[in-house]
Design a protein around this motif. Structure first.
Motif, mmCIF file in Angstrom:
data_model
loop_
_atom_site.group_PDB
_atom_site.id
_atom_site.type_symbol
_atom_site.label_atom_id
_atom_site.label_comp_id
_atom_site.label_asym_id
_atom_site.label_seq_id
_atom_site.Cartn_x
_atom_site.Cartn_y
_atom_site.Cartn_z
ATOM 1 N N MET A 1 0.837 -1.037 -0.158
ATOM 2 C CA MET A 1 0.091 0.277 0.147
ATOM 3 C C MET A 1 0.957 1.166 -0.128
ATOM 4 O O MET A 1 1.435 1.366 0.830
ATOM 5 N N PRO A 3 2.166 5.090 0.296
ATOM 6 C CA PRO A 3 2.018 6.523 1.328
ATOM 7 C C PRO A 3 0.456 6.785 0.543
ATOM 8 O O PRO A 3 -0.461 6.875 1.198
ATOM 9 N N GLU A 5 -1.734 5.439 -1.180
ATOM 10 C CA GLU A 5 -3.142 4.418 -1.148
ATOM 11 C C GLU A 5 -3.443 4.508 0.385
ATOM 12 O O GLU A 5 -4.424 4.440 0.605
ATOM 13 N N PHE A 6 -2.210 5.126 1.340
ATOM 14 C CA PHE A 6 -2.286 5.214 3.090
ATOM 15 C C PHE A 6 -3.452 6.145 2.970
ATOM 16 O O PHE A 6 -4.824 6.290 3.930
ATOM 17 N N ARG A 7 -3.351 7.239 2.671
ATOM 18 C CA ARG A 7 -3.888 8.201 2.383
ATOM 19 C C ARG A 7 -5.771 8.275 2.708
ATOM 20 O O ARG A 7 -6.668 8.595 3.341
ATOM 21 N N HIS A 9 -7.233 5.731 1.784
ATOM 22 C CA HIS A 9 -7.784 4.599 2.656
ATOM 23 C C HIS A 9 -8.113 4.768 4.067
ATOM 24 O O HIS A 9 -9.233 4.835 5.121
#
Lengths: 477, 477
Positions: A1, A3, A5-7, A9
């Motif tokens: 994932m 950064p 995508e993390f932001r 989700h």
């Protein structure tokens, strides 16, 4: 994932939690599923290919939520509270995001030093003695639980006591984790002696403790540790720490004070009476911000008056962990203050909580819970259908429905039936205990979400279900 | 903090973490602070009034970050990895947000049942034997760490062994947590016997184990537990589990397999050789998704072939925890599978990880790390200034700079100096061990952020610093 995508989700998850917290009252407090139901709703095999994060969130709603007992529900009154709060969740999120491992000072100095600062802060907030502070011979450390802290206390006490046939002393009201610690450490449950309690207050009898220790000494045992409790799990009884401490001092026995639930009440000056004797006599003291101080599990703080025997009992230094900072003796390596080697950065959540609420906010939280509990107790006291346990110094109220013309066994069955009806309703969740031979109900107020209306609704429902159980034809029971 | 405040601050924190992860390479890998520096930068006293959450985030940047050793940095090669990943952080965030306590099935059925599902999934992914699955006599459970798991294994083994003077068997390469477990459980470090290792592979010698057990039996001891390691901490040596298992079977001794780091490699069929003998002989087996399987600390999975002795050793049921589901015997209460009573909902993070990556993604992660480590090993092997330890089956490479014309002590000092120069540079972070009398460097590849360029840069830097140390006039050392 990545950064990014993390932001994306991450914000979905934050929204999910905010929505959950805003609507938690729409769920039945206690999960209504049967054994195996959640498991059966999940795939038997792990996925071969990765899935989008939305699929996880969808199953969270579909499968997990129906199987959740909502500890953060304002009408969760069972056990002791396990508070969480926004700043705690966010502090914990930061810990996960940083992903550091604080086993040694050298493996992330801030993880160790922030912990030292916050446990010293908490000692100050609770007015605990200066000798518990890390700049003297003692020190505080975050443990996974009061159970883990009990194991550490037993090991430190055993180290100080030296060889011999060790004995520990608890009361019938002491938390089961002390017996578990005796079994885990090899002291053995058979070497845990049970001190009498005052039949009225359920507090430990220091004279009986003294007699047991004297008896054991004469028989060649080594009395090693006494556990005094401030706020027992069953009824929040408070052992006379000062008088127990005098007995411990006379015989050179380690005094461990288990204030897991009630200790945090000492943020308020008016509750500091409960710690009377701690400053002079306690060798170790534990309280759990993860119970009643708005910090999510796990965050149990253990203090020691002298950290030396603990470190002696727990320190092992293999080559691959040697480093200049540890060798210098200038730093703390908290791995020697606990059973596991690895450590999560748990100080962040307690730091966030203390800063967001401030001393004032923490006091207000404790006071509000106690006021709500007192209000509930008044309702019980004013109702002839119930008997109130008059000892309710904190947020827990114990009470018993009275069942005229029933035997003790019938009464207990009726009380249990009442509790199960209440819990099955999903409107509130209570737990029980057994006091002086009777099944007794426990209502613990601790959630920051609980308001007067929730406690009042609980009382109305309890009274109504009482009538329903009482009026039910006997053969249907 | 209201749900809406949580929503706003939560998104700030998610942004903070995303930015941190995106820019982690800008930080020196190892914190460059001196002892006391972080502590001195924080207020001595807790705040009286609450503060805005922005103040916490500002201090995170100002005070905490400089004191962080960045375990998620792509050039973090020290110890073993402690992976985190986006889905793990989010699974853990959901756990904090739900704030449930899974000590009993009844206190949140989904917390227990999802854990059962994911540890069964993981057993399947690693091709562990069916008898480790919860629907047979065994079962898996998430522990805080392999250290905690070792304590549980020792307690279960002691329960099965019965009374007597217990002995445990480890090698010089076994993790220190086994000696710690012996001390914690009262077995005593003096009852931990150290089995010889093969001088070349550093794997335990089963014949010597057999002789020690036979000797102890003759002397009236009760051989209780052998710990075999799959991937030792020092050098990832692999003990011959099958032959050790045969010895254990012959003498009725509990076989605990510590595969904390390397066990997860078995997600790939080509690494399953390392578990040879586990299916037939292991009584307990532990591996840590929080090391090399993208799941943030703490998440250590312990499986048992037969859960009965563990539950017998750890179960205590006070009145206030009694409930219909537990009494029915139809459910698992994981509190009887661990030392603490309370439990966090840790299954959520492992579930998120397995679903996001899928079996394919997990295999790709392990393979990539091993390939990068192999590439580094090739560079070392091709350079006469260094000696490679040829045993590097997983992501760890051990190697030693050669210092012509130096004594062993001088060589060790020079190697240590080289390591400290590298770590002081902030460009990479390595750790060391001692093998066959020499200080040896360890480079462990494990982070999902690590790419070929990071490993190549590490190698260039190591070679350059070697030259600098070698060429330094001797009196300056």
């Amino acid at each position: 994932m990545t950064p990014e995508e993390f932001r994306a989700h991450g914000k979905q998850v934050v929204d999910w939690i905010a929505d959950y917290l805003a609507s938690v009252e729409e769920h039945p407090v206690r999960a209504q599923v049967s054994p195996g139901e959640v498991r059966a709703a999940l795939p038997e095999h792990p996925p071969e290919q990765g899935e989008p994060f939305d699929a996880v969130l969808a199953d969270l709603d579909r499968v997990v939520l129906p199987g959740i007992t909502h500890w953060q529900h304002p009408s969760f009154f069972a056990y002791f509270p396990a508070n969480t709060s926004g700043p705690a969740v966010l502090g914990d999120l930061l810990s996960s995001g940083l992903g550091v491992q604080g086993m040694l000072w050298a493996t992330s100095p801030a993880c160790t030093e922030l912990e030292t600062v916050v446990v010293d802060w908490l000692a100050e907030l609770l007015d605990l003695p200066a000798r518990f502070r890390t700049d003297e011979r003692g020190g505080g450390v975050i443990q996974d639980s009061a159970s883990g802290a009990a194991v550490v206390a037993v090991l430190a006490a055993r180290q100080r006591a030296g060889e011999g046939r060790h004995r520990m002393y608890v009361s019938s009201q002491t938390h089961s984790s002390l017996e578990k610690a005796a079994r885990v450490t090899g002291v053995g449950a058979e070497n845990v002696r049970v001190v009498d309690v005052d039949p009225e207050t359920l507090a430990m009898d220091p004279e009986h403790l003294d007699r047991l220790i004297t008896e054991d000494l004469a028989a060649g045992f080594v009395p090693m540790l006494v556990c005094a409790t401030i706020g027992t799990t069953s009824t929040t009884a408070v052992d006379p720490v000062r008088r127990i401490g005098e007995v411990c001092r006379d015989h050179g026995v380690w005094l461990h004070v288990d204030a897991a639930y009630a200790g945090v009440a000492a943020v308020c000056p008016e509750f500091r009476w409960c710690n009377d004797g701690v400053a002079e006599y306690a060798d170790s003291y534990v309280t759990d911000p993860h119970k009643w101080l708005l910090t999510n599990f796990d965050c149990s703080v253990l203090w020691l008056g002298d950290r030396t025997p603990m470190v002696e009992a727990l320190s092992i230094l293999p080559e691959y962990l040697r480093n200049a900072a540890s060798s210098s003796g200038e730093v703390i390596d908290y791995r020697d203050w606990q059973v596991p080697l690895g450590r999560r950065f748990r100080a962040l959540k307690l730091w966030s909580v203390i800063r967001w609420y401030g001393a004032e906010g923490l006091r207000a939280h404790v006071r509000r819970c106690v006021e709500l509990a007192d209000g509930f107790a008044e309702s019980v006291a004013g109702d002839p259908r119930f008997e109130l346990d008059p000892h309710h110094p904190f947020g827990l109220v114990c009470f018993r429905p009275l069942w005229p013309e029933m035997s003790v066994a019938e009464s207990d069955a009726a009380t249990t039936e009442l509790m199960e009806r209440l819990n099955d309703s999903g409107e509130l969740f209570l737990s029980h205990t057994r006091v002086r031979g009777h099944v007794v109900l426990r209502l613990a107020v601790g959630s920051p979400a609980t308001e007067e209306k929730h406690v009042e609704a609980a009382w109305r429902r309890i009274a109504a279900e009482y009538d329903a159980v009482r009026d039910k034809p006997r053969q249907q029971r």
